[in-house]
Design a protein around this motif. Structure first.
Motif, PDB file in Angstrom:
ATOM      1  N   ALA A   1       0.825  -1.206   0.000  1.00 18.18           N
ATOM      2  CA  ALA A   1       0.000   0.000   0.000  1.00 18.18           C
ATOM      3  C   ALA A   1       0.861   1.258   0.000  1.00 18.18           C
ATOM      4  N   VAL A   2       1.996   1.195   0.709  1.00 11.11           N
ATOM      5  CA  VAL A   2       2.898   2.347   0.780  1.00 11.11           C
ATOM      6  C   VAL A   2       3.718   2.472  -0.497  1.00 11.11           C
ATOM      7  N   PHE A   3       4.360   1.384  -0.892  1.00 12.04           N
ATOM      8  CA  PHE A   3       5.319   1.416  -1.986  1.00 12.04           C
ATOM      9  C   PHE A   3       4.646   1.507  -3.352  1.00 12.04           C
ATOM     10  N   GLU A   4       3.536   0.799  -3.527  1.00 11.25           N
ATOM     11  CA  GLU A   4       2.893   0.720  -4.840  1.00 11.25           C
ATOM     12  C   GLU A   4       1.752   1.712  -5.021  1.00 11.25           C
ATOM     13  N   HIS A   5       1.127   2.122  -3.894  1.00  7.89           N
ATOM     14  CA  HIS A   5      -0.065   2.974  -4.013  1.00  7.89           C
ATOM     15  C   HIS A   5       0.057   4.298  -3.268  1.00  7.89           C
ATOM     16  N   SER A   6       1.212   4.539  -2.641  1.00  8.86           N
ATOM     17  CA  SER A   6       1.501   5.819  -1.986  1.00  8.86           C
ATOM     18  C   SER A   6       0.482   6.182  -0.916  1.00  8.86           C
ATOM     19  N   ARG A   7      -0.003   5.160  -0.204  1.00  6.04           N
ATOM     20  CA  ARG A   7      -0.912   5.404   0.902  1.00  6.04           C
ATOM     21  C   ARG A   7      -0.158   5.244   2.225  1.00  6.04           C
ATOM     22  N   PRO A   8      -0.317   6.160   3.166  1.00 10.08           N
ATOM     23  CA  PRO A   8       0.342   5.992   4.460  1.00 10.08           C
ATOM     24  C   PRO A   8      -0.077   4.688   5.133  1.00 10.08           C
ATOM     25  N   GLY A   9       0.878   4.070   5.806  1.00  8.55           N
ATOM     26  CA  GLY A   9       0.600   2.816   6.498  1.00  8.55           C
ATOM     27  C   GLY A   9       1.315   2.780   7.828  1.00  8.55           C
ATOM     28  N   HIS A  10       1.528   1.580   8.358  1.00 12.60           N
ATOM     29  CA  HIS A  10       2.220   1.419   9.631  1.00 12.60           C
ATOM     30  C   HIS A  10       3.727   1.609   9.457  1.00 12.60           C
ATOM     31  N   ASP A  11       4.347   2.292  10.421  1.00 14.66           N
ATOM     32  CA  ASP A  11       5.807   2.301  10.511  1.00 14.66           C
ATOM     33  C   ASP A  11       6.178   1.074  11.330  1.00 14.66           C
ATOM     34  N   ARG A  12       6.424  -0.023  10.650  1.00 14.41           N
ATOM     35  CA  ARG A  12       6.534  -1.311  11.335  1.00 14.41           C
ATOM     36  C   ARG A  12       7.814  -1.448  12.139  1.00 14.41           C
ATOM     37  N   LEU A  13       8.884  -0.788  11.733  1.00 15.72           N
ATOM     38  CA  LEU A  13      10.103  -0.838  12.543  1.00 15.72           C
ATOM     39  C   LEU A  13       9.975   0.037  13.784  1.00 15.72           C
ATOM     40  N   ALA A  14       9.256   1.136  13.688  1.00 14.08           N
ATOM     41  CA  ALA A  14       8.987   1.941  14.881  1.00 14.08           C
ATOM     42  C   ALA A  14       8.090   1.171  15.847  1.00 14.08           C
ATOM     43  N   ALA A  15       7.106   0.460  15.303  1.00 12.95           N
ATOM     44  CA  ALA A  15       6.240  -0.355  16.158  1.00 12.95           C
ATOM     45  C   ALA A  15       7.043  -1.446  16.845  1.00 12.95           C
ATOM     46  N   LEU A  16       7.986  -2.042  16.118  1.00 13.46           N
ATOM     47  CA  LEU A  16       8.824  -3.081  16.702  1.00 13.46           C
ATOM     48  C   LEU A  16       9.707  -2.501  17.804  1.00 13.46           C
ATOM     49  N   ARG A  17      10.273  -1.325  17.568  1.00 13.21           N
ATOM     50  CA  ARG A  17      11.075  -0.663  18.603  1.00 13.21           C
ATOM     51  C   ARG A  17      10.250  -0.413  19.859  1.00 13.21           C
ATOM     52  N   ASP A  18       9.063   0.135  19.689  1.00 19.74           N
ATOM     53  CA  ASP A  18       8.229   0.463  20.844  1.00 19.74           C
ATOM     54  C   ASP A  18       7.790  -0.797  21.584  1.00 19.74           C
ATOM     55  N   TRP A  19       7.544  -1.869  20.830  1.00 22.57           N
ATOM     56  CA  TRP A  19       7.145  -3.140  21.445  1.00 22.57           C
ATOM     57  C   TRP A  19       8.271  -3.708  22.296  1.00 22.57           C
ATOM     58  N   VAL A  20       9.503  -3.651  21.794  1.00 22.44           N
ATOM     59  CA  VAL A  20      10.643  -4.123  22.594  1.00 22.44           C
ATOM     60  C   VAL A  20      10.808  -3.246  23.829  1.00 22.44           C
ATOM     61  N   GLU A  21      10.701  -1.947  23.676  1.00 21.82           N
ATOM     62  CA  GLU A  21      10.861  -1.041  24.812  1.00 21.82           C
ATOM     63  C   GLU A  21       9.819  -1.325  25.896  1.00 21.82           C
ATOM     64  N   SER A  22       8.660  -1.833  25.482  1.00 19.93           N
ATOM     65  CA  SER A  22       7.584  -2.131  26.430  1.00 19.93           C
ATOM     66  C   SER A  22       7.675  -3.533  27.014  1.00 19.93           C
ATOM     67  N   GLY A  23       8.689  -4.308  26.601  1.00 22.16           N
ATOM     68  CA  GLY A  23       8.866  -5.628  27.190  1.00 22.16           C
ATOM     69  C   GLY A  23       9.042  -6.758  26.201  1.00 22.16           C
ATOM     70  N   GLY A  24       9.038  -6.466  24.907  1.00 21.48           N
ATOM     71  CA  GLY A  24       9.254  -7.499  23.899  1.00 21.48           C
ATOM     72  C   GLY A  24      10.723  -7.843  23.741  1.00 21.48           C
TER      73      GLY A  24
END
Length: 249
Positions: free
Chosen positions: A87-110
């Motif tokens: 959706a982001v790369f092919e259709h230029s629609r904003p989506g999830h920042d998945r690496l930021a989500a992964l960072r925040d998940w680890v910071e919270s205990g992942g």
């Protein structure tokens, strides 16, 4: 027992066969996850493998989706595959920042583990491209701005510098040769129980309420020859030790 998501460790190859004036192409799909998956399941862990070609569409993008796992392993899969959903790369629609989500998940205990390869850390021609992503904050190592591969065709012997560390305890001091790794620099708060030369091979550290680790060589060929990933009893103990430390078991 930990529930583990392994993203990456698969690839597709294309070969061209030329026979006189005729030619044709052959395509194949290969997975390198086998040794790691088998070792972890033999240790009692539950493993879900997300092949590289499915990472752009299926990698978890929220804390809720990540919470289905205790540990996320990134192995030979570049940052672009995680960040650039169709959706982001092919259709230029904003989506999830998945690496930021992964960072925040680890910071919270992942928990996060990155395993080396041509598309890990900085990688081949720096194409793995994790150095300027949110994951750079999480990992226990600093990444180089250039191609970070160290090819060791004659083999390099890992040196266990802290045999009592729980990650490597029981693996023994005489590890098999490896054929290469990604060069990184340990952060000040990192624990580095194993090195190759002056460089970290195994590094771990706390990150917020979670933990992160790095194994800078491969978990399967070519950098990890069969003597390391198939024949060495310490292979399963090493990755089980990493899992248990990272998820605080």
């Amino acid at each position: 027992m930990a529930r583990i998501l392994i993203a990456g460790e698969s690839w597709m190859t294309t070969s061209t066969h030329v026979k006189g004036v005729d030619e044709f192409s052959v395509h194949s799909y290969v997975e390198g996850v086998g040794p790691l998956r088998d070792a972890l399941t033999a240790s009692g862990h539950e493993v879900v493998h997300l092949p590289a070609h499915l990472v752009p569409t299926d990698f978890p993008g929220t804390a809720d989706a990540l919470s289905a796992y205790d540990l996320v392993v990134l192995s030979d899969i570049g940052a672009n595959s995680i960040q650039l959903a169709p959706a982001v790369f092919e259709h230029s629609r904003p989506g999830h920042d998945r690496l930021a989500a992964l960072r925040d998940w680890v910071e919270s205990g992942g928990a996060l583990l990155m395993i080396g390869g041509y598309l890990s850390f900085s990688g081949f021609q720096a194409r793995a491209a994790f150095r300027q992503t949110p994951i750079a904050d999480v990992l226990p190592v600093l990444m180089l701005p250039e191609d970070d591969r160290v090819e060791c065709p004659a083999g390099v012997r890992p040196a266990v510098v802290d045999a009592e560390h729980p990650v490597v305890h029981g693996t023994g001091g005489d590890w098999p040769l490896l054929l290469g790794y990604n060069r990184v620099v340990a952060k000040e708060n990192a624990q580095v129980p194993v090195r190759v030369g002056a460089d970290p091979l195994v590094a771990v550290a706390d990150y917020g309420r979670g933990r992160a680790g790095a194994f800078t060589s491969d978990c399967s060929p070519h950098w990890a020859p069969p003597a390391f990933c198939e024949e060495w009893p310490g292979y399963g103990r090493l990755f089980d030790g990493l899992v248990r430390w990272l998820v605080r078991q």
